[in-house]
Design an enzyme around this catalytic site. Structure first.
Site, PDB file in Angstrom:
ATOM      1  N   LYS A   1      -5.384   4.998   0.180  1.00 56.00           N
ATOM      2  CA  LYS A   1      -3.936   4.776   0.282  1.00 56.00           C
ATOM      3  C   LYS A   1      -3.245   5.498  -0.860  1.00 56.00           C
ATOM      4  O   LYS A   1      -3.630   5.354  -2.016  1.00 56.00           O
ATOM      5  CB  LYS A   1      -3.631   3.283   0.231  1.00 56.00           C
ATOM      6  CG  LYS A   1      -2.148   2.933   0.210  1.00 56.00           C
ATOM      7  CD  LYS A   1      -1.926   1.433   0.061  1.00 56.00           C
ATOM      8  CE  LYS A   1      -0.475   1.110  -0.213  1.00 56.00           C
ATOM      9  NZ  LYS A   1      -0.250  -0.343  -0.446  1.00 56.00           N
TER      10      LYS A   1
ATOM     11  N   ARG B   1      -0.545   0.104   5.220  1.00 54.73           N
ATOM     12  CA  ARG B   1      -1.367   0.107   6.442  1.00 54.73           C
ATOM     13  C   ARG B   1      -0.825   1.084   7.476  1.00 54.73           C
ATOM     14  O   ARG B   1      -1.577   1.572   8.324  1.00 54.73           O
ATOM     15  CB  ARG B   1      -1.460  -1.313   6.998  1.00 54.73           C
ATOM     16  CG  ARG B   1      -0.170  -1.912   7.491  1.00 54.73           C
ATOM     17  CD  ARG B   1      -0.227  -3.419   7.610  1.00 54.73           C
ATOM     18  NE  ARG B   1      -0.293  -4.056   6.300  1.00 54.73           N
ATOM     19  CZ  ARG B   1      -0.438  -5.374   6.129  1.00 54.73           C
ATOM     20  NH1 ARG B   1      -0.539  -6.177   7.176  1.00 54.73           N
ATOM     21  NH2 ARG B   1      -0.469  -5.889   4.920  1.00 54.73           N
TER      22      ARG B   1
ATOM     23  N   GLU C   1       3.736  -1.180   4.177  1.00 56.56           N
ATOM     24  CA  GLU C   1       3.767   0.241   4.531  1.00 56.56           C
ATOM     25  C   GLU C   1       2.422   0.926   4.380  1.00 56.56           C
ATOM     26  O   GLU C   1       2.136   1.905   5.056  1.00 56.56           O
ATOM     27  CB  GLU C   1       4.830   0.968   3.690  1.00 56.56           C
ATOM     28  CG  GLU C   1       4.398   1.397   2.298  1.00 56.56           C
ATOM     29  CD  GLU C   1       3.922   0.258   1.407  1.00 56.56           C
ATOM     30  OE1 GLU C   1       2.991   0.484   0.620  1.00 56.56           O
ATOM     31  OE2 GLU C   1       4.468  -0.859   1.489  1.00 56.56           O
TER      32      GLU C   1
ATOM     33  N   LYS D   1      11.102  -5.116  -2.838  1.00 60.10           N
ATOM     34  CA  LYS D   1      10.309  -5.960  -3.734  1.00 60.10           C
ATOM     35  C   LYS D   1      11.229  -6.574  -4.789  1.00 60.10           C
ATOM     36  O   LYS D   1      11.973  -5.864  -5.461  1.00 60.10           O
ATOM     37  CB  LYS D   1       9.219  -5.135  -4.422  1.00 60.10           C
ATOM     38  CG  LYS D   1       8.119  -4.674  -3.490  1.00 60.10           C
ATOM     39  CD  LYS D   1       7.084  -3.864  -4.245  1.00 60.10           C
ATOM     40  CE  LYS D   1       5.973  -3.391  -3.329  1.00 60.10           C
ATOM     41  NZ  LYS D   1       5.133  -4.500  -2.850  1.00 60.10           N
TER      42      LYS D   1
ATOM     43  N   ASP E   1       0.373   1.790  -6.646  1.00 58.96           N
ATOM     44  CA  ASP E   1       0.083   1.580  -5.227  1.00 58.96           C
ATOM     45  C   ASP E   1      -0.679   2.749  -4.619  1.00 58.96           C
ATOM     46  O   ASP E   1      -0.901   2.782  -3.414  1.00 58.96           O
ATOM     47  CB  ASP E   1       1.382   1.323  -4.456  1.00 58.96           C
ATOM     48  CG  ASP E   1       1.172   0.361  -3.297  1.00 58.96           C
ATOM     49  OD1 ASP E   1       0.158  -0.366  -3.292  1.00 58.96           O
ATOM     50  OD2 ASP E   1       2.019   0.328  -2.386  1.00 58.96           O
TER      51      ASP E   1
END
Length: 490
Positions: free
Chosen positions: A257, A345, A343, A269, A281
């Protein structure tokens, strides 16, 4: 940092800084082992005065002005019956981290007779180097203190042919992953990530393909591109290929990812979701690129390995995806986006489909995917899911060898009910309960079911707020060592 050994008579050794490990028993007899630098009787007197017992993690330090040895560190290793490699690594690693800016070279002498394999020595070296890691790229004034350049192991006669070449290569992969994760989002953009990936390919002779937004559109990557729409920065879909010379016995895809920043989109968030930390992330992609760097140097035999990252930002502008939008992934499945902050996934859906189309024998994806896994397992253990018992067992073995803890989670099929949509093939999130499981079930929809697959959720393990074990505070590079060990075991 380099590793070296001193295999000659210890009376001939010269050095300024020595780490000496002792067990919690018969300390006097153990001190005889360093009589080549100091009178054991004198040292025993000093040790006794300090009430040092050799308990696990206990440290004594002595400074000398009138001899070649400037500093002696005595580290307690605990009782022999409780001795394990993890405790040794943590004890020595913690000490090295505390003294890393005071010495350019440190020497280590341990009770090697109780260490069972060359692998354990290599892992100790790995732990020492990773414990000493520092990242001051963004400091105005660079650290002018000494930099630890060499670790020397004394009296390794039991392992006299040991090599540290692969150890250094693995460490370089972990350090790259740490740098990528720690870099601020205005520094590590999707473009910069593609540059870093291309550099790995150039350095190690890997194939490289960078797909632009138009290329991804032509491949039907509607899920990935939906996430990227809210950013002014172009997405970059990265594909590196490492192909061994000679016959190929197995084809593997590693998918990471790659959200270089995640605002959450319109499901912004707030509060405890720590938007300010969402530079990490892309921890999954960092692990994959770190593994690419290490494996590119190691060059395993008989394998074709694909490293895949769908990199972009999840931001908000007039073009950003809305909660409630329906998008089509590249395998034709339609997805109702009921949460723009789920997002990762969506990007993985198209990355996994792309990987699946390469017809690999196995796919492993890594992602900072869910807060739910942090609630379940905390910050020391990553959860993983797999559709194949052999692959799961192989990952557990690699995890145990590498020291990166994994815990297998269930692919609870009944939870798929929570992903049903009234207007599309599926939603991108299910109920709050079992959130990390439904995320894994979502990903399972985007590759050929004949392919062995594992998903590793590293949301809790890719970052630490304080020094812990071999990890200085900050990015950990979690996943690189497990991936490399899994490949090496083949």
């Amino acid at each position: 940092m380099q590793f070296s050994t001193f295999q000659k008579n210890l009376d001939d050794w010269q050095g300024s800084s020595l780490i000496f490990g002792v067990l919690e028993e018969e300390i006097a007899s153990q001190l005889e082992n360093i009589k080549f630098v100091i009178d054991p009787k004198l040292l025993l007197k000093k040790v006794t005065q300090k009430k040092f017992k050799g308990e696990k993690g206990e440290i004594l330090s002595f400074e000398f002005l009138d001899q070649n040895l400037e500093t002696l560190f005595i580290v307690g290793l605990g009782k022999l019956k409780d001795l394990n490699k993890s405790d040794i690594e943590n004890s020595i690693g913690n000490l090295v981290r505390k003294t890393v800016d005071k010495n350019e070279k440190m020497s280590i002498l341990l009770p090697w007779e109780f260490i069972n394999s060359q692998l354990e020595i290599n892992q100790l070296a790995e732990s020492v180097r990773l414990s000493a890691y520092k990242d001051n790229r963004f400091n105005k004034k660079k650290d002018e203190k000494k930099v630890l350049k060499e670790i020397e192991f004394l009296n390794l006669k039991k392992f006299e042919n040991i090599s540290f070449e692969e150890t250094a290569q693995i460490c370089e992969g972990v350090e790259l992953a740490r740098r990528l994760v720690a870099a601020p989002p205005n520094s590590l953009t999707p473009q910069e990530m593609s540059i870093q990936a291309s550099q790995i390919a150039k350095d190690h002779g890997l194939g490289v393909k960078i797909l632009e937004a138009k290329d991804c559109e032509d491949l039907g990557m509607g899920a990935y591109l939906a996430v990227a729409k809210g950013s002014d920065l172009d997405p970059k879909f990265i594909h590196l290929t490492l192909k061994s010379e000679g016959p190929i016995k197995e084809k593997i895809a590693l998918v990471g990812k790659g959200l270089t920043f995640d605002s959450g989109g319109y499901n912004l968030k707030v509060g405890a979701s720590q938007i300010e930390m969402m530079k990490y992330d892309m921890g999954g992609s960092a692990a994959v690129l770190g593994a690419a760097k290490a494996l590119g140097a190691i060059k395993p035999k008989g394998l074709e390995i694909h490293f895949i990252v769908a990199s972009c930002e999840n931001m908000i502008n007039g073009s950003a995806v809305h909660p409630g939008d329906v998008v089509k992934a590249s395998n034709g499945k339609t997805i109702e986006i009921n949460n723009t902050d789920a997002e990762g996934r969506l990007t993985l859906a198209d990355a996994l489909t792309y990987a699946s189309n390469l017809k690999p024998d196995s796919i492993i994806d890594l992602a900072t995917l869910t807060g739910a896994i942090v609630v379940a397992l905390g910050n020391d253990v990553a959860g993983f899911w797999s559709n194949n018992d052999n692959l799961a067992n192989d990952l557990k073995a690699a995890s145990a060898q590498s020291g990166e803890e994994l815990w297998q989670m269930p692919l609870q099929k009944s939870y798929k009910e929570g992903l049903k949509s009234h207007i599309a093939d599926m939603k991108n999130t299910g109920p709050r309960a079992g959130g990390s499981i439904t995320a894994a079930l979502f990903l399972e929809e985007f590759f050929d079911k004949e392919i062995k697959w594992a998903h590793i959720d590293i949301a809790g393990t890719c970052w630490t707020d304080k020094n812990k074990g071999i990890n200085p505070s900050g990015a950990t590079g979690f996943g690189v060592k497990t991936l490399v060990q899994w490949i090496k075991n083949k």
